[in-house]
Design an enzyme around this catalytic site. Structure first.
Site, PDB file in Angstrom:
ATOM      1  N   CYS A 196       0.840  -0.949   0.070  1.00  0.00           N
ATOM      2  CA  CYS A 196       0.362   0.218   0.373  1.00  0.00           C
ATOM      3  C   CYS A 196       0.672   1.045   0.313  1.00  0.00           C
ATOM      4  O   CYS A 196       0.090   2.342  -0.867  1.00  0.00           O
ATOM      5  CB  CYS A 196      -0.868   0.249   1.328  1.00  0.00           C
ATOM      6  SG  CYS A 196      -0.195   0.004   2.795  1.00  0.00           S
ATOM      7  N   HIS A 254      -2.614   1.867   6.791  1.00  0.00           N
ATOM      8  CA  HIS A 254      -2.980   1.470   5.331  1.00  0.00           C
ATOM      9  C   HIS A 254      -2.797   2.466   5.255  1.00  0.00           C
ATOM     10  O   HIS A 254      -3.081   3.328   5.541  1.00  0.00           O
ATOM     11  CB  HIS A 254      -4.673   0.580   4.886  1.00  0.00           C
ATOM     12  CG  HIS A 254      -5.007   0.864   3.502  1.00  0.00           C
ATOM     13  ND1 HIS A 254      -3.818  -0.182   2.504  1.00  0.00           N
ATOM     14  CD2 HIS A 254      -5.768   0.939   3.050  1.00  0.00           C
ATOM     15  CE1 HIS A 254      -4.253   0.123   1.455  1.00  0.00           C
ATOM     16  NE2 HIS A 254      -5.332   0.894   1.560  1.00  0.00           N
ATOM     17  N   ASP A 277      -6.637   6.023  -3.143  1.00  0.00           N
ATOM     18  CA  ASP A 277      -6.421   5.330  -2.662  1.00  0.00           C
ATOM     19  C   ASP A 277      -6.376   3.574  -3.964  1.00  0.00           C
ATOM     20  O   ASP A 277      -7.547   3.135  -4.929  1.00  0.00           O
ATOM     21  CB  ASP A 277      -7.508   4.158  -1.832  1.00  0.00           C
ATOM     22  CG  ASP A 277      -6.683   2.428  -0.884  1.00  0.00           C
ATOM     23  OD1 ASP A 277      -5.877   2.399  -1.108  1.00  0.00           O
ATOM     24  OD2 ASP A 277      -7.157   1.928  -0.568  1.00  0.00           O
ATOM     25  N   ASN A 317     -13.821   4.048   9.713  1.00  0.00           N
ATOM     26  CA  ASN A 317     -14.657   4.241  10.679  1.00  0.00           C
ATOM     27  C   ASN A 317     -16.101   3.664  11.151  1.00  0.00           C
ATOM     28  O   ASN A 317     -17.044   3.339  12.276  1.00  0.00           O
ATOM     29  CB  ASN A 317     -15.880   5.309  10.753  1.00  0.00           C
ATOM     30  CG  ASN A 317     -15.826   6.142  11.909  1.00  0.00           C
ATOM     31  OD1 ASN A 317     -16.376   6.108  12.567  1.00  0.00           O
ATOM     32  ND2 ASN A 317     -16.471   6.676  12.047  1.00  0.00           N
ATOM     33  N   ASP A 319     -17.276  -0.563  12.871  1.00  0.00           N
ATOM     34  CA  ASP A 319     -16.811  -1.369  14.200  1.00  0.00           C
ATOM     35  C   ASP A 319     -16.119  -2.721  14.418  1.00  0.00           C
ATOM     36  O   ASP A 319     -16.322  -3.271  13.182  1.00  0.00           O
ATOM     37  CB  ASP A 319     -18.539  -1.417  14.991  1.00  0.00           C
ATOM     38  CG  ASP A 319     -19.110  -0.064  15.280  1.00  0.00           C
ATOM     39  OD1 ASP A 319     -18.107   0.756  15.868  1.00  0.00           O
ATOM     40  OD2 ASP A 319     -20.349  -0.216  15.880  1.00  0.00           O
ATOM     41  N   GLU A 365     -14.441  10.018  19.079  1.00  0.00           N
ATOM     42  CA  GLU A 365     -15.133   8.396  19.239  1.00  0.00           C
ATOM     43  C   GLU A 365     -15.795   8.740  20.543  1.00  0.00           C
ATOM     44  O   GLU A 365     -14.369   9.328  21.244  1.00  0.00           O
ATOM     45  CB  GLU A 365     -13.328   7.517  19.285  1.00  0.00           C
ATOM     46  CG  GLU A 365     -13.459   7.478  18.253  1.00  0.00           C
ATOM     47  CD  GLU A 365     -14.110   6.175  17.087  1.00  0.00           C
ATOM     48  OE1 GLU A 365     -15.229   6.035  17.675  1.00  0.00           O
ATOM     49  OE2 GLU A 365     -13.273   5.685  15.805  1.00  0.00           O
ATOM     50  N   GLU A 370     -20.252  11.621  16.738  1.00  0.00           N
ATOM     51  CA  GLU A 370     -19.625  10.035  16.080  1.00  0.00           C
ATOM     52  C   GLU A 370     -20.490   8.922  15.786  1.00  0.00           C
ATOM     53  O   GLU A 370     -20.692   8.426  14.800  1.00  0.00           O
ATOM     54  CB  GLU A 370     -18.578   9.644  16.514  1.00  0.00           C
ATOM     55  CG  GLU A 370     -17.393   8.695  16.145  1.00  0.00           C
ATOM     56  CD  GLU A 370     -17.775   7.012  16.293  1.00  0.00           C
ATOM     57  OE1 GLU A 370     -17.951   6.268  15.647  1.00  0.00           O
ATOM     58  OE2 GLU A 370     -18.663   7.077  17.355  1.00  0.00           O
TER      59      GLU A 370
END
Length: 637
Positions: A196, A254, A277, A317, A319, A365, A370
């Site tokens: 990457c 990344h 990306d 973001n 979970d 966070e 958020e």
């Protein structure tokens, strides 16, 4: 009636114009101007002189500077700077890796234009492709797809296998110039190999060369959510070992790019920095590219805006849900809403410091904002799943799946029950810095927060980890039995010797230690893990004397073998735009245990201003001992 003018010669004043347009480092032989800035040219007529008031000359010029940055320091950093840092390691140990972008080096502009002509878009419909090259949205997607070679003869082959015998280990690269020139010299055959940070660094070179402000971004604990539910599922066995062969992963870090551009294809307010990306992970409109995705759209959860915004949102973001796999059954251990997307980093403007730009991507966070944005994105993805694809308009529609509160693939956010509240906490603590070649000393800290005695059985394990989150087999295991009085804290010391981990270590030098604890006579389980990055001593670079354009300069490079064993096949590479015409390779052969040595390199700087020397040493035991030194080169007297 006066005779019309006949143009005999046009002087494009390339040298003067290129200096004023800051392109003289690329060439002064050909006119190379930037958008939105005046330039001069002189017309010479064959039949007679120009007569003001009688003759008229009409120029038709169309310009639209959709990538204009109004900050001169930002333009200097994100367009003009030809070196920088890419941040690697882990969130607890962030290290800068020097990189030579070299966008103004000889032949790079021609290679970048050739890259555009080799794209599938140009090969399929050259007229349309050329007509669209004024659009930064279009051109960024073309370049993004061409940096990897999954669909075409792009610049780089990706390889995450740990087997690089037929190419270069991605960790060995220190610059883009050698990669782009190799691609060009071999008839546009993909260069082996990249990961990457290499994809992002080469894309940065190309985009800056084309005049589009670009920076390299590192996201620590980066989510790769393959099923679009914004949940990364991680699976463990009863020894605490993380299981491989899973679809979802959390990359230790990344790296991608941000490019600055207007977004007339989006509602107002979503221009500016856009994520691109080039690492081939998922397809977009049938090609392996990602973006441009508006950074502001990511922060606000507007995952229905082009391009590929849901995928980028999940990288910062999502979970994380941890599951225990035992006897063919899955038991939920816990859900972490803050483990993905940490310390999002880029190089500071005109400084070697690190900028933390996490707040550009998401609200703090644990804050109400958020969670509201997360739920908004979740609802938009639910609606899109029923009406089309998960990833913008790029994928074929998928069949809606029933949603279940207990499903590990559920789009709903499971809530923790009161019984899930843990009364015993476990935590790892390093006792000494984790240096390559030395034993790793750490402790498991156990704390009883209840008013009752607790008997714990804790399974501990260690395994090497690739930076994309995939684990290698465990090489160390232990079992601890810990009795805790009410409110008592205890430390269980652990040590992993160099001989235990040396043969199992990946190029990324990452070790994940895990502990899975359970209380006696209770089904409750506690999972804790820590990622350790082993560090090398840096290469030292000394500049011997003043650096002056076109004057000889001596550079001393000091390096050492950090291991207590002999290493073979040692190669030192040194480069630096404006200082070396090409990458220097010095064969060092064998280095004895703990041996320290140096070499002197002679060069003649050919460009003035702030420059950087990048160095890397590889051997049969390690691939990426790096170092750098900034050098200011004066004009010749």
């Amino acid at each position: 009636m006066a005779q019309g003018l006949e143009v005999a010669l046009t002087d494009l004043q390339s040298s003067r114009n290129n200096v004023q347009h800051h392109t003289e480092e690329i060439t002064v032989d050909h006119l190379l101007v930037r958008r939105g800035q005046a330039f001069s040219l002189t017309l010479y007529f064959r039949n007679r002189g120009f007569q003001p008031g009688q003759d008229n000359i009409i120029f038709v010029v169309e310009t639209d500077d959709a990538v204009y940055l109004d900050s001169e320091p930002q333009r200097q950093e994100y367009v003009m700077n030809d070196y920088g840092f890419i941040y690697q390691g882990n969130k607890n140990w962030i290290r800068p890796s020097p990189w030579n972008y070299g966008q103004f080096e000889e032949k790079i502009i021609d290679i970048c234009l050739q890259l555009l002509d080799k794209s599938l878009h140009f090969q399929t419909d050259p007229a349309t492709d050329c007509a669209l090259r004024g659009s930064p949205v279009y051109i960024s997607r073309v370049v993004c797809a061409m940096i990897n070679s999954n669909d075409d003869n792009g610049v780089l082959n990706g390889n995450w296998s740990e087997n690089y015998t037929d190419g270069a280990n991605p960790a060995e690269w220190t610059g883009s110039v050698a990669i782009l020139k190799q691609w060009h010299a071999t008839g546009c055959q993909p260069v082996r190999y990249g990961q990457c940070w290499v994809f992002a660094a080469v894309m940065c070179t190309v985009m800056r060369c084309l005049g589009i402000p670009t920076r390299v971004i590192t996201n620590f604990d980066s989510g790769h959510d393959t099923d679009g539910n914004l949940i990364i599922d991680e699976y463990y066995d009863n020894t605490g070992r993380i299981l491989g062969n899973k679809k979802d992963t959390i990359w230790n870090f990344h790296v991608w790019n941000e490019c600055w551009m207007a977004r007339k294809d989006l509602p107002p307010g979503y221009g500016g920095w856009q994520v691109l990306d080039a690492t081939p992970q998922e397809t977009s409109n049938g090609l392996y590219c990602c973006g441009p995705a508006s950074v502001r759209a990511i922060k606000e959860g507007e995952v229905d805006l082009n391009y590929d915004t849901p995928f980028v949102f999940s990288m910062v973001n999502a979970d994380c849900m941890s599951w225990l796999v035992q006897g063919g059954k899955e038991q939920k251990l816990h859900q972490d809403t803050s483990s993905v997307g940490n310390f999002i980093s880029t190089k500071s403007i005109q400084s070697d410091e690190r900028d933390d730009i996490t707040e550009n991507y998401k609200y703090e966070e644990g804050s109400l904002q958020e969670r509201q944005v997360f739920l908004k994105a979740l609802q938009k993805l639910k609606a899109r799943r029923f009406h089309g694809s998960r990833r913008g308009a790029e994928l074929q529609p998928s069949r809606p799946t029933p949603l279940s509160q207990d499903s590990p693939r559920s789009l709903d956010v499971p809530s923790l029950r009161p019984s899930d509240v843990v009364q015993v906490s476990l935590k790892f603590k390093l006792l000494d810095p984790p240096n390559m070649g030395q034993d790793i000393s750490f402790a498991l800290l156990a704390l009883n927060m209840s008013s009752q005695f607790k008997d714990l059985k804790v399974n501990l394990s260690a395994q090497s980890l690739l930076h994309d989150g995939n684990p290698l087999p465990p090489f160390w295991q232990d079992v601890a039995f810990i009795t805790l009085s009410p409110q008592e804290a205890k430390a269980y010391p652990c040590k992993i010797s160099y001989s235990q981990y040396s043969q199992y270590l990946s190029t990324d030098k990452l070790i994940r230690i895990s502990a899975l604890g359970e209380e006696k006579s209770s089904p409750k389980k506690i999972l804790v893990n820590k990622i350790i990055t082993l560090s090398y001593p840096s290469i030292m670079i000394n500049v011997l004397g003043a650096a002056v354009v076109n004057q000889p300069l001596s550079i001393q490079v000091i390096f050492s073998n950090p291991l207590s064993e002999q290493v073979e096949g040692c190669v030192l590479t040194v480069e630096g735009s404006g200082l070396f015409k090409k990458q220097q390779k010095i064969l060092l052969g064998v280095l004895k245990p703990q041996h320290r040595a140096s070499v002197i390199l002679e060069t003649i700087p050919f460009k003035s201003g702030q420059r950087q020397i990048q160095a890397n040493m590889r051997s049969n035991k390690f691939k990426d001992i790096k170092g750098y030194r900034n050098v200011y080169v004066d004009f010749a007297l």
